[in-house]
Design a protein around this motif. Structure first.
Motif, PDB file in Angstrom:
ATOM      1  N   VAL A 107       0.845  -1.196   0.000  1.00  0.00           N
ATOM      2  CA  VAL A 107       0.000   0.000   0.000  1.00  0.00           C
ATOM      3  C   VAL A 107       0.878   1.244   0.000  1.00  0.00           C
ATOM      4  CG1 VAL A 107      -1.601   1.357   1.377  1.00  0.00           C
ATOM      5  CG2 VAL A 107      -2.015  -1.076   1.037  1.00  0.00           C
ATOM      6  N   ILE A 111       1.056   4.275  -3.033  1.00  0.00           N
ATOM      7  CA  ILE A 111       0.681   5.661  -2.748  1.00  0.00           C
ATOM      8  C   ILE A 111       1.865   6.538  -3.126  1.00  0.00           C
ATOM      9  CG2 ILE A 111       0.115   7.308  -0.934  1.00  0.00           C
ATOM     10  CD1 ILE A 111      -1.437   5.114   0.424  1.00  0.00           C
ATOM     11  N   PRO A 112       1.689   7.439  -4.092  1.00  0.00           N
ATOM     12  CA  PRO A 112       2.847   8.194  -4.583  1.00  0.00           C
ATOM     13  C   PRO A 112       3.484   9.032  -3.476  1.00  0.00           C
ATOM     14  CG  PRO A 112       0.801   9.044  -5.499  1.00  0.00           C
ATOM     15  CD  PRO A 112       0.450   7.808  -4.763  1.00  0.00           C
ATOM     16  N   VAL A 119       2.056  17.345   0.581  1.00  0.00           N
ATOM     17  CA  VAL A 119       0.861  17.626   1.381  1.00  0.00           C
ATOM     18  C   VAL A 119       1.245  17.763   2.861  1.00  0.00           C
ATOM     19  CG1 VAL A 119      -1.289  16.620   2.227  1.00  0.00           C
ATOM     20  CG2 VAL A 119      -0.776  16.594  -0.213  1.00  0.00           C
TER      21      VAL A 119
ATOM     22  N   PHE C  10      -6.952  -5.710  -3.245  1.00  0.00           N
ATOM     23  CA  PHE C  10      -5.767  -4.975  -2.801  1.00  0.00           C
ATOM     24  C   PHE C  10      -5.896  -3.495  -3.111  1.00  0.00           C
ATOM     25  CE2 PHE C  10      -1.759  -2.999  -4.091  1.00  0.00           C
ATOM     26  CZ  PHE C  10      -1.164  -2.928  -2.849  1.00  0.00           C
ATOM     27  N   TYR C  11      -6.317  -3.179  -4.333  1.00  0.00           N
ATOM     28  CA  TYR C  11      -6.387  -1.759  -4.685  1.00  0.00           C
ATOM     29  C   TYR C  11      -7.486  -1.036  -3.925  1.00  0.00           C
ATOM     30  CZ  TYR C  11      -2.637  -2.206  -7.915  1.00  0.00           C
ATOM     31  OH  TYR C  11      -1.390  -2.402  -8.431  1.00  0.00           O
ATOM     32  N   THR C  13      -8.191  -1.751  -0.846  1.00  0.00           N
ATOM     33  CA  THR C  13      -7.531  -1.512   0.443  1.00  0.00           C
ATOM     34  C   THR C  13      -6.606  -0.298   0.350  1.00  0.00           C
ATOM     35  OG1 THR C  13      -7.481  -3.898   0.654  1.00  0.00           O
ATOM     36  CG2 THR C  13      -6.237  -2.637   2.279  1.00  0.00           C
ATOM     37  N   ALA C  14      -5.812  -0.261  -0.733  1.00  0.00           N
ATOM     38  CA  ALA C  14      -4.886   0.852  -0.902  1.00  0.00           C
ATOM     39  C   ALA C  14      -5.647   2.165  -1.008  1.00  0.00           C
ATOM     40  CB  ALA C  14      -4.033   0.625  -2.146  1.00  0.00           C
ATOM     41  N   ALA C  17      -6.769   3.155   2.336  1.00  0.00           N
ATOM     42  CA  ALA C  17      -5.634   3.656   3.114  1.00  0.00           C
ATOM     43  C   ALA C  17      -5.317   5.091   2.720  1.00  0.00           C
ATOM     44  CB  ALA C  17      -4.415   2.761   2.892  1.00  0.00           C
ATOM     45  N   ALA C  18      -5.335   5.375   1.416  1.00  0.00           N
ATOM     46  CA  ALA C  18      -5.017   6.723   0.960  1.00  0.00           C
ATOM     47  C   ALA C  18      -6.066   7.718   1.444  1.00  0.00           C
ATOM     48  CB  ALA C  18      -4.944   6.740  -0.569  1.00  0.00           C
ATOM     49  N   LEU C  21      -5.552   8.235   5.110  1.00  0.00           N
ATOM     50  CA  LEU C  21      -4.350   9.033   5.330  1.00  0.00           C
ATOM     51  C   LEU C  21      -4.695  10.506   5.127  1.00  0.00           C
ATOM     52  CD1 LEU C  21      -1.506   8.040   5.925  1.00  0.00           C
ATOM     53  CD2 LEU C  21      -0.956   8.331   3.519  1.00  0.00           C
ATOM     54  N   ALA C 258       4.581  -0.255 -10.455  1.00  0.00           N
ATOM     55  CA  ALA C 258       4.143   0.581  -9.339  1.00  0.00           C
ATOM     56  C   ALA C 258       5.288   1.430  -8.803  1.00  0.00           C
ATOM     57  CB  ALA C 258       3.575  -0.295  -8.238  1.00  0.00           C
ATOM     58  N   PHE C 300      -4.171  15.540  -3.877  1.00  0.00           N
ATOM     59  CA  PHE C 300      -3.467  14.347  -3.409  1.00  0.00           C
ATOM     60  C   PHE C 300      -4.316  13.100  -3.668  1.00  0.00           C
ATOM     61  CE2 PHE C 300      -2.895  11.249   0.068  1.00  0.00           C
ATOM     62  CZ  PHE C 300      -1.666  10.775  -0.315  1.00  0.00           C
ATOM     63  N   ILE C 303      -4.408  12.328  -7.455  1.00  0.00           N
ATOM     64  CA  ILE C 303      -3.147  11.746  -7.930  1.00  0.00           C
ATOM     65  C   ILE C 303      -3.067  10.293  -7.489  1.00  0.00           C
ATOM     66  CG2 ILE C 303      -0.643  11.779  -7.705  1.00  0.00           C
ATOM     67  CD1 ILE C 303      -0.710  14.764  -7.588  1.00  0.00           C
ATOM     68  N   THR C 304      -3.397  10.064  -6.208  1.00  0.00           N
ATOM     69  CA  THR C 304      -3.310   8.704  -5.689  1.00  0.00           C
ATOM     70  C   THR C 304      -4.237   7.767  -6.448  1.00  0.00           C
ATOM     71  OG1 THR C 304      -2.882   9.673  -3.546  1.00  0.00           O
ATOM     72  CG2 THR C 304      -3.400   7.340  -3.589  1.00  0.00           C
ATOM     73  N   VAL C 307      -2.781   7.005  -9.815  1.00  0.00           N
ATOM     74  CA  VAL C 307      -1.659   6.065  -9.756  1.00  0.00           C
ATOM     75  C   VAL C 307      -2.169   4.652  -9.450  1.00  0.00           C
ATOM     76  CG1 VAL C 307       0.401   5.430  -8.454  1.00  0.00           C
ATOM     77  CG2 VAL C 307       0.076   7.780  -9.183  1.00  0.00           C
ATOM     78  N   LEU C 308      -3.103   4.568  -8.516  1.00  0.00           N
ATOM     79  CA  LEU C 308      -3.668   3.257  -8.190  1.00  0.00           C
ATOM     80  C   LEU C 308      -4.348   2.660  -9.409  1.00  0.00           C
ATOM     81  CD1 LEU C 308      -5.257   3.728  -4.638  1.00  0.00           C
ATOM     82  CD2 LEU C 308      -3.075   2.732  -5.241  1.00  0.00           C
ATOM     83  N   ASN C 311      -1.851   1.389 -11.882  1.00  0.00           N
ATOM     84  CA  ASN C 311      -1.265   0.138 -11.407  1.00  0.00           C
ATOM     85  C   ASN C 311      -2.238  -1.025 -11.523  1.00  0.00           C
ATOM     86  OD1 ASN C 311       1.470   0.437 -10.590  1.00  0.00           O
ATOM     87  ND2 ASN C 311       0.741   1.881  -9.054  1.00  0.00           N
TER      88      ASN C 311
END
Lengths: 562, 251, 332
Positions: A107, A111-112, A119, C10-11, C13-14, C17-18, C21, C258, C300, C303-304, C307-308, C311
């Protein structure tokens, strides 16, 4: 040579820059001193010129280099520790811990990083952004890729027998990790550390250039920030703008060179090596009168590995393969039997080189194999002489179905064959070796080991070659499967009348299967006779020793234990 | 006399039944061979006895010389293992000395016994300072045997100890194992796919097929006069030049 | 569980998470973003009614008035409705509109540059690995050293040389400002003309990584038995190289997409800044410099997600080109 050159250049350059960062600030003056000599070009009192406000660029560069290196090392250490904890510990612990750690790393990996850093930096008021804060944030966003590499490596290491042996000895888990696994990870850790340092210096430079770096810090990035805001390039003050970037580039380049060398330690295949023009030198096609019945004649063949100390792998070997015969080639690892087999088909690679001798193929006319031009050689291969290798596991391309790999041969050697006929021929050879043609669509991993070896044999039959070389074709297989395959080979030989060179260390197997046997040791054929003579009347002591190494299942029991 | 008894040992990997209800006993001074094709579950049994893999069910009971069950903590003083691949079973980073001194220390023996251990496996004391890459396959396997002896083990699990070695040195290593077994009165579990050496080097043979023991008994009985169809096929599959030349037949 | 399901899980979940965050960061870090935002809003003449404050608080934290869980669910609800708040730096535009305007620029620029860099790097890497031992070997250290050069520095040098010096390319911007954005040929031409140098920077700086990775895998693949078999089969060199060696060697590069994509995206943010490119990277910096926290977070997230998404696409593709992955995951 070239390898050590890379390492020396890398270490030298990196060392110089580190030295400059450590000692430079002591020798140059205060970088902040403002003079009324703004934008003086390099020379004289200011070796690298001055900034817009007359500060000495060299002094600034020395301090900035120190600042950037400091950040790089801080982040490098923290990121390596993090990746070690998540990669190594997780992989060793296995089970749910590994699942969670690996999910977390993955993960973090997707995340870039820099947007996240930006940020975070944006939320922290400028006066609270210290060097440590920036370093911490960079480390937290930069460890995941390394953790993934370490995890993969640890997973492979933890299944090594020496780790199991340490556990059986009763070593504690932490000791197994620290003493048995960690030392073998050192090259990878070093390479990941170096990579983390480069990445940190680059990221910090980017952040500082954007004005988001640590407050009151002096790094190459902040220097570039001031240069850019002072319109250094527009004012053509290249001496202000170019050096900081150049130091980063040179340092990064030096570390990259060091990493090349580390990669070559981890994976010796990557080492540079000189390419040789030819695989065959000094060949005189003296085609001596041969056996009428011969299909392949090898005369006084010599193969040498041209290393620092040349290794004479095949010495003066002469063999005659008759039509339809099975010739056994017996010997232990390193005796040169595989090198010989490859040299016959000119598959040997540099630094191996055929230094003298001849390989002549008789099919109507005589074909001097060693003298074939590359295109002729390509057409000769498989059509006249096909091969079956030891690892059927690895001999098939794992990413394409069986069909594509069989058809490849026909497409290349029989370009005019219609598609339907091609398909039919592939199905036909599979049926010959007892594999259901429905398997044509399967991938290699979907087949059992025995099945894969059958497919390889089918492939070798595609073009009806005169000769088939089989290099340990059954060694990796179970006894029962081995027996089936051997029966299959005998049957096909009887039906299709091709000749076989069968290479193995298993002498009893050859005694049962072959017509004649050549025993090799240290590159030489020490015994060459019919199977019966080798078994009943061995001449060479080595042959006798080999024969004695295989206790008979039915012989006298207990004779061996003395 | 130390004995190791395996009762109803079973191991499942996901849905795959690797070992299915296996029971046998190892006694001091005897070698038991466990033969079978790869994937028959023999290595899984070795790893369960060496406590590298946890059984799904069943038990492994170790009885000490005093007739009492050996406590879990002392298990590894008594049971040790020799691995198949001598190139993988020694840590390339460490010296021979490390490989022997660690198990000695862990089991309360002095480091000074290293030369004696080396001598036991017919190597000289100067091998202690070498690293694995300086040794031949046979020498490595001797070190591995010495390592197994270091804790003073009474039960040795030898998992295909010679199948990765060159043919001409295999018998030497097997003879060494047989000698040590007699001298030290060890119980040895010899795991192999090679019926001939199983017959010559063991007193009792267990034949495994798909996780189960299909036939067992004194080695001559099992291998010369097999009763189970699978054992018969195994015995018939081994190359036998004898049949071709002594009795005049063609294969 | 099938390969595709696992990847999707998985993605997700990611993504979670993002998103989380994004929720946690402003609440954990020092400073009081809501007050700063409200002050800015007032300066710009926006309404400072309680509704505006609540919107920001949902995004950035109420300072403990509501429970964490309540804040979290309100925040998730807003995200699901696509409400990212009002940008103060581009007042009165909504964050989602600002992002919507900027996103296509970045997606096209970074997307094309990455694709180009990947194809070139992998292609060159395959050839360099195959022709090992020739002068081509020198390409490896050369391009890898280029990847150690800071993107922005290289960009500025290129601008100084090619734009200011030779006048081949425009200094900055994404298109000629006299043109109206639209699908007219002039506008597209101008966009391509303006995008060339930024794209070139990204390609030059990122090609080394692909090249090195591919070359190393190529060298490893060439000593595999299936390549030996292909040679023994008398296949042509090009077929052996492409269908056997490169086909296998490319897999880790695709699997490692990735890692690399993260670097490229990071680098391109700074590159956009250098070229004042109207993409999302410049907008992110503009947001940071103006304390436009709502915009910052929105960008943010976008972008995330991008990217996800990239991927995920690559991973799904990987399942197609390597049959083993699909089967392996059904076992374990």
């Amino acid at each position: 040579m070239i390898r050590s050159g890379k390492l020396a250049t890398g270490l030298g350059l990196a060392g110089l820059i580190v030295l400059f960062g450590l000692v430079g600030p002591l020798l140059t003056g205060d970088p902040a001193t403002i003079r009324d000599v703004g934008l003086t070009p390099p020379g004289g009192e200011h070796l690298l010129g001055t900034t817009l406000t007359g500060q000495d660029v060299l002094a600034q560069l020395a301090h900035a280099t120190r600042g950037s290196l400091w950040i790089g090392v801080l982040v490098g250490v923290m990121a390596t520790v993090l990746s070690g904890v998540f990669g190594i510990v997780g992989a060793y612990a296995g089970g749910i811990v590994d699942e969670v750690f690996s999910l977390f790393s993955n993960v973090m990996l997707v995340i870039p990083g820099l947007p996240l850093v930006i940020v975070v930096a944006g939320f922290v008021p400028a006066d609270q952004r210290g060097t440590w804060t920036i370093a911490l944030v960079l480390a937290i966003t930069g460890w995941a890729a390394a953790a993934r590499v370490l995890r993969a490596q640890t997973l492979s290491l933890r299944n090594r027998d020496y780790v199991a042996a340490a556990r059986v000895s009763g070593e504690r888990t932490w000791r197994v990790i620290c003493v048995e696994i960690l030392p073998n990870l050192l090259p990878i850790l070093a390479s990941q550390f170096v990579f983390a340092v480069v990445l940190a210096i680059l990221s910090e430079a980017g952040l500082s250039f954007l004005g988001l770096g640590a407050a009151n810090s002096s790094t190459l990035g902040t220097m570039l920030y001031y240069a850019q805001n002072g319109f250094a390039l527009q004012r053509e003050a290249w001496w202000w703008f170019v050096p900081p970037g150049l130091v980063i580039a040179l340092f990064g380049g030096a570390l990259v060179l060091i990493n090349f060398s580390i990669d070559e330690i981890i994976n010796p295949r990557l080492r540079d090596r000189a390419r040789r023009g030819r695989d065959v030198v000094a060949v005189e096609a003296e085609i001596a009168p041969v056996d009428d019945d011969a299909v392949l004649t090898v005369r006084n063949l010599n193969v040498v590995y041209q290393a620092a100390t040349p290794v004479h792998a095949v010495k003066d070997v002469s063999l005659t393969l008759r039509r339809g015969e099975i010739l056994g080639l017996a010997g232990e690892s390193g005796c040169g039997k595989t090198t010989l087999a490859y040299a016959i088909n000119r598959l040997h690679r540099p630094p191996a080189e055929v230094t003298s001798g001849s390989v002549v193929f008789h099919n109507g006319a005589d074909v001097d194999v060693l003298a074939l031009e590359p295109e002729e050689l390509r057409q000769f291969r498989w059509a006249q002489l096909s091969m079956v290798f030891q690892g059927a596991m690895n001999s098939l391309n794992p990413v394409t179905p069986i069909r594509a790999q069989l058809q490849d041969v026909l497409r290349t050697h029989r370009p005019s064959m219609p598609a339907a006929q091609r398909e039919e021929r592939c199905a036909e050879v599979l049926r010959l070796v007892g594999v259901d043609p429905a398997r044509l669509g399967s991938y290699p991993h979907e087949l059992s080991g025995g099945m894969r070896q059958r497919v390889m044999i089918a492939m070798a039959l595609l073009l009806d070659p005169q000769v088939m070389i089989m290099d340990e074709p059954t060694t990796a297989l179970d006894v029962l499967v081995q027996r089936e395959i051997l029966n299959e080979i005998s049957r096909l030989r009887d039906e299709l009348r091709f000749a076989v060179i069968f290479i193995t260390h298993d002498l009893p197997l050859l005694l049962e299967l072959s017509d004649r046997i050549a025993v090799m040791r240290d590159g030489e054929v020490v015994e060459y006779a019919t199977a019966e003579d080798v078994y009943l009347r061995p001449q060479h002591p080595y042959t006798r020793q080999l024969l004695a190494s295989f206790p008979s299942l039915t012989g006298e029991r207990g004779a061996l234990i003395t | 006399m130390t004995t190791l008894e395996v009762r109803g040992l079973t191991k499942k990997f996901h849905r795959f039944q690797a070992v299915d209800d296996v029971s046998f006993t190892l006694t001091a001074g005897r070698t038991t061979a466990l033969v079978g094709a790869s994937g028959s579950g023999k290595s899984t049994i070795a790893r369960m006895i060496a406590r590298l893999v946890r059984p799904t069910s069943g038990e492994i009971v170790l009885t000490g010389p005093d007739g009492e069950p050996v406590p879990r903590r002392a298990y590894r003083d008594h049971v040790q293992m020799i691995f198949q691949d001598p190139f993988a079973s020694l840590n390339p980073f460490h010296t021979v000395e490390h490989h022997l001194a660690r198990p000695l220390r862990l089991h309360g023996r002095p480091r000074s016994e290293v030369p004696r251990l080396l001598e036991k496996v017919s190597l000289t004391a100067d091998f202690a300072a070498r690293r694995p890459h300086e040794l031949s396959g046979g020498q490595r396997q001797r070190i591995a045997i010495a390592r197994a002896l270091a804790p003073g083990a009474r039960v040795i699990i030898a998992d295909e100890p010679v199948s990765m070695l060159d043919v001409s040195i295999r018998l030497g290593v097997l003879k060494l194992l047989a000698r040590l077994q007699r001298e030290e009165n060890l119980s040895v579990l010899y795991i192999t796919h090679d019926l001939a050496t199983a017959r010559h080097f063991s007193d009792e043979v267990l034949v495994m097929h798909q996780g189960r023991i299909v036939e067992r008994g004194p080695s001559d009985d099992v291998l010369m006069r097999p009763q189970d169809p699978y054992t018969r096929r195994l015995a018939a599959a081994a190359p036998d030049p004898e049949a071709r030349f002594r009795q005049g037949g063609q294969p | 569980m099938g390969y595709y399901l696992r990847k999707l899980a998985f993605y997700l979940t990611a993504l979670w998470a993002a998103v989380t965050l994004n929720f946690v960061i402003p609440r954990m870090l020092p400073g009081n973003p809501v007050d700063i935002l409200m002050a800015k809003l007032q300066q710009r003449g926006g309404s400072v009614d309680p509704a505006a404050r609540t919107a920001y608080e949902t995004l950035l934290g109420t300072g403990g008035r509501e429970s964490f869980a309540e804040e979290y669910f309100a925040y998730l609800g807003n995200l699901l409705r696509g409400e990212l708040g009002v940008s103060v730096s581009a007042f009165p535009a909504k964050v989602s509109d600002v992002i919507g305007d900027a996103l296509p620029w970045t997606v096209v620029l970074v997307g094309l540059a990455t694709l180009l860099s990947f194809l070139l790097g992998v292609g060159l890497g395959a050839v360099v690995g195959w022709k090992r031992g020739t002068w081509l070997d020198a390409l490896v250290p050369a391009t890898t050293v280029l990847s150690a050069v800071p993107y922005f520095w290289l960009a500025l040098i290129l601008v100084a040389l090619l734009s200011s010096g030779l006048g081949w390319f425009p200094l900055n911007g994404g298109y000629d400002v006299v043109l109206d954005p639209g699908w007219s040929p002039e506008f597209i031409g101008s966009a391509i003309y303006h995008g060339t140098l930024p794209a070139l920077t990204i390609v030059i700086s990122s090609i080394g990584g692909w090249l090195l990775g591919m070359r190393n895998m190529m060298v490893s693949a060439m000593s595999e038995d299936y390549v030996l078999t292909a040679r023994a089969k008398g296949l042509t060199d090009s077929r052996t190289m492409i269908r056997y060696a490169a086909r296998n060697a490319v897999l880790p590069s695709v699997a490692g997409f990735a890692t690399s994509l993260g670097f490229v995206v990071s680098g391109s943010i700074v590159t956009e800044q250098v070229f004042s490119y109207p993409g999302i990277g410049s907008k992110l910096l503009q947001a940071v410099q103006n304390n436009d926290y709502a915009l910052m977070q929105g960008i943010f997230l976008v972008i995330t997600i991008a990217v996800l998404g990239a991927n995920l696409v690559v991973d799904l593709l990987y399942g197609l080109i390597d049959a083993r992955t699909r089967d392996r995951s059904t076992v374990s």
